[in-house]
Write an enzyme that holds these catalytic residues in place. Structure first.
Site, PDB file in Angstrom:
ATOM      1  N   ASP A  66       0.823  -1.202   0.000  1.00 52.25           N
ATOM      2  CA  ASP A  66       0.000   0.000   0.000  1.00 52.25           C
ATOM      3  C   ASP A  66       0.859   1.254   0.000  1.00 52.25           C
ATOM      4  O   ASP A  66       2.084   1.197   0.043  1.00 52.25           O
ATOM      5  CB  ASP A  66      -0.924  -0.020   1.215  1.00 52.25           C
ATOM      6  CG  ASP A  66      -1.887  -1.197   1.171  1.00 52.25           C
ATOM      7  OD1 ASP A  66      -2.689  -1.266   0.222  1.00 52.25           O
ATOM      8  OD2 ASP A  66      -1.817  -2.053   2.069  1.00 52.25           O
ATOM      9  N   TYR A 125       8.642 -10.059   5.432  1.00 53.13           N
ATOM     10  CA  TYR A 125       8.427  -8.634   5.681  1.00 53.13           C
ATOM     11  C   TYR A 125       9.351  -8.169   6.805  1.00 53.13           C
ATOM     12  O   TYR A 125       9.643  -8.912   7.741  1.00 53.13           O
ATOM     13  CB  TYR A 125       6.978  -8.362   6.088  1.00 53.13           C
ATOM     14  CG  TYR A 125       6.001  -8.341   4.933  1.00 53.13           C
ATOM     15  CD1 TYR A 125       5.735  -7.168   4.246  1.00 53.13           C
ATOM     16  CD2 TYR A 125       5.345  -9.507   4.541  1.00 53.13           C
ATOM     17  CE1 TYR A 125       4.833  -7.148   3.192  1.00 53.13           C
ATOM     18  CE2 TYR A 125       4.446  -9.493   3.477  1.00 53.13           C
ATOM     19  CZ  TYR A 125       4.196  -8.312   2.816  1.00 53.13           C
ATOM     20  OH  TYR A 125       3.306  -8.297   1.764  1.00 53.13           O
TER      21      TYR A 125
END
Length: 504
Positions: A132, A241
């Site tokens: 995002d 991540y």
């Protein structure tokens, strides 16, 4: 207007202008006369007629025909600075900032590696994991069909429009989260009229070509030939991540204990944002490891959450970090993680745990420190290749470009640190309340506290409500049904109307 009258007006106006009288004192008639005089004194600019050159007859037959060239499917690995973009995915509506895919697509089209008129579908574009706005990537991967320099690269066994691979239902919702300079010559020198014949010419240097067209905030690191049925999204075995944060006022030991409770297969509905457009009915995901470590070579106190899993839900990492920050501040015990994973009676093996089948209201962590660090594939699925765009002395290339960006960022950080030291002479740092396990502070409902959200952001509050006592959102089944009857129904009607127009 007669010449004598015009000269008289001009004389009077020049006299008025010679005096120091401001325009505010002029009458309406005088102002109109002044404007008329100025307009009359203006001479229109000479009209220049530009005759376009005749079309180059050599270019008339050099129309680029993508169907005349062989294609092959490749994977691209690239990194990007998330703060410079409005997220990874191309959006249907205009966005305040460009998207990473939009910039990358333009570079591929400019290099004539893909047909821009065919769009993303025309080249079988797939991304490994969506990020995002504000989120960066160190090893994002896309797969697509591109124009090849090799005749043997033409593959007829499968096409991106007719894949021969099928995917399980759960995998469908796995993740939310100038042409050829140098060796390639110029477009004017290239003959685009007929298919290339078999030759000894090597494949295009995709890494070099794209990095010459892309901004420094996006760097293609490597490319790999892949099988026609390869999917960068569904072939990915695991994603890694990283979330960076400073340990100031946080209890790292408690955060590590809470992070370890995430490992394994769990229902993470309370650690994500519901996306009814996907109509998910299962929120179970597998976390392979969750470790908090100090970051070497950075300012003291910088730490990172290393989170590895097979797939992640929408905003899952940022919700996980938000809870870990509350634990690190001492506002929540590590066991709150287990409670939030207990979505039905006995889900986590402890009958005494409260059932939390809908997510309590809390703000997710900031996007800036989050990075999709790596995407992992089975051995042999990809074979990364990287061409270095360097001079005879080995200078230039991706590494040096990124090193220069890093060195400049270090300089900014050094200057900012000096500003802080100078300000400390006149301004005392605020009193630290966290972590409560160290300071011994007890929230009294009156003293303002800065609850950390990551990225140097915080939520200021005086009254803290424990997570399990907060208001809860709706169950995902209710959210899905509401969307189906609302936006989903309107979307279906719109698609039916568009299909009917196409048939006409």
């Amino acid at each position: 207007m007669s010449t004598s009258l015009r000269l008289g007006i001009a004389k009077n106006l020049r006299a008025m202008a010679a005096s120091a009288t401001p325009y505010e004192s002029w009458s309406k008639e005088d102002l109109i006369a002044r404007l008329t005089l100025l307009e009359g004194e203006k001479e229109p600019p000479p009209r220049v007629t530009i005759t376009p050159p005749p079309p180059n007859p050599k270019r008339l037959w050099k129309t680029f025909d993508f169907s005349s060239y062989s294609r092959r499917k490749i994977a691209l690995k690239f990194c990007y600075s998330g703060w410079a973009y409005n997220g990874l995915a191309i959006q249907a509506d205009p966005t305040p900032l460009p998207t990473v895919e939009g910039v990358l697509f333009e570079a591929l089209a400019k290099a004539r590696l893909i047909d821009p008129d065919a769009g993303l579908d025309g080249c079988g574009w797939e991304r490994c994991g969506r990020t995002d706005r504000g989120v960066s990537a160190g090893g994002q991967v896309i797969s697509l069909w591109v124009r090849s320099a090799l005749e043997s690269a033409s593959i007829d066994a499968a096409s991106p429009r007719n894949p021969t691979i099928s995917f399980p239902e759960e995998a469908e919702a796995a993740d939310s989260e100038d042409t050829f300079a140098g060796d390639f010559g110029s477009l004017d020198d290239m003959d685009f009229t007929a298919p290339k014949k078999v030759s000894s010419k090597p494949e295009h240097s995709f890494t070099q070509i794209l990095n010459r067209l892309l901004p420094p905030t996006i760097r293609v690191l490597a490319w790999s030939p892949v099988a026609p049925e390869f999917s960068s999204r569904f072939a990915c075995k695991s994603r890694h991540y990283k979330y960076f944060f400073t340990a100031d006022d946080l209890d790292i030991r408690l955060m590590s204990e809470a992070a370890s409770l995430l490992v394994g297969g769990h229902d993470f509905r309370n650690f994500c944002k519901l996306d009814p457009a996907k109509q998910l009915t299962t929120y179970r995901r597998q976390i392979m490891s969750a470790d908090i470590n100090p970051v070497a070579g950075t300012a003291a106190g910088m730490h990172v959450l290393d989170l590895k899993g097979s797939a992640f839900l929408y905003h899952q990492v940022r919700h996980i970090m938000a809870v870990l920050f509350l634990v690190g501040a001492g506002l929540e015990p590590p066991a709150v993680v287990t409670a939030l994973l207990n979505v039905e009676a006995g889900a986590e093996g402890d009958p005494a745990l409260p059932v939390v089948d809908t997510r309590p209201e809390y703000q997710m962590a900031d996007a800036l420190p989050l990075m999709l660090y790596a995407c992992h594939y089975a051995p042999g699925a990809v074979e990364w290749q990287a061409e270095e765009d360097v001079d005879a002395d080995g200078l230039g290339g991706v590494y040096q470009q990124l090193h220069s960006i890093h060195a400049r960022a270090d300089m900014y950080a050094t200057l900012d640190r000096e500003f802080l030291h100078i300000a400390a002479v006149h301004h005392a740092p605020p009193k630290a309340h966290f972590p409560l396990t160290v300071t011994g502070f007890v929230p009294d409902g009156k003293t303002p506290m800065n609850v950390p959200l990551g990225g140097a952001e915080f939520r200021r509050t005086a009254k803290y409500v424990p997570l399990l006592e907060r208001n809860r959102g709706d169950h995902f089944e209710i959210v899905n049904e509401r969307w189906r009857l609302g936006k989903g129904a309107r979307r279906d009607e719109r698609r039916k109307a568009e299909a009917a127009e196409d048939e006409e």
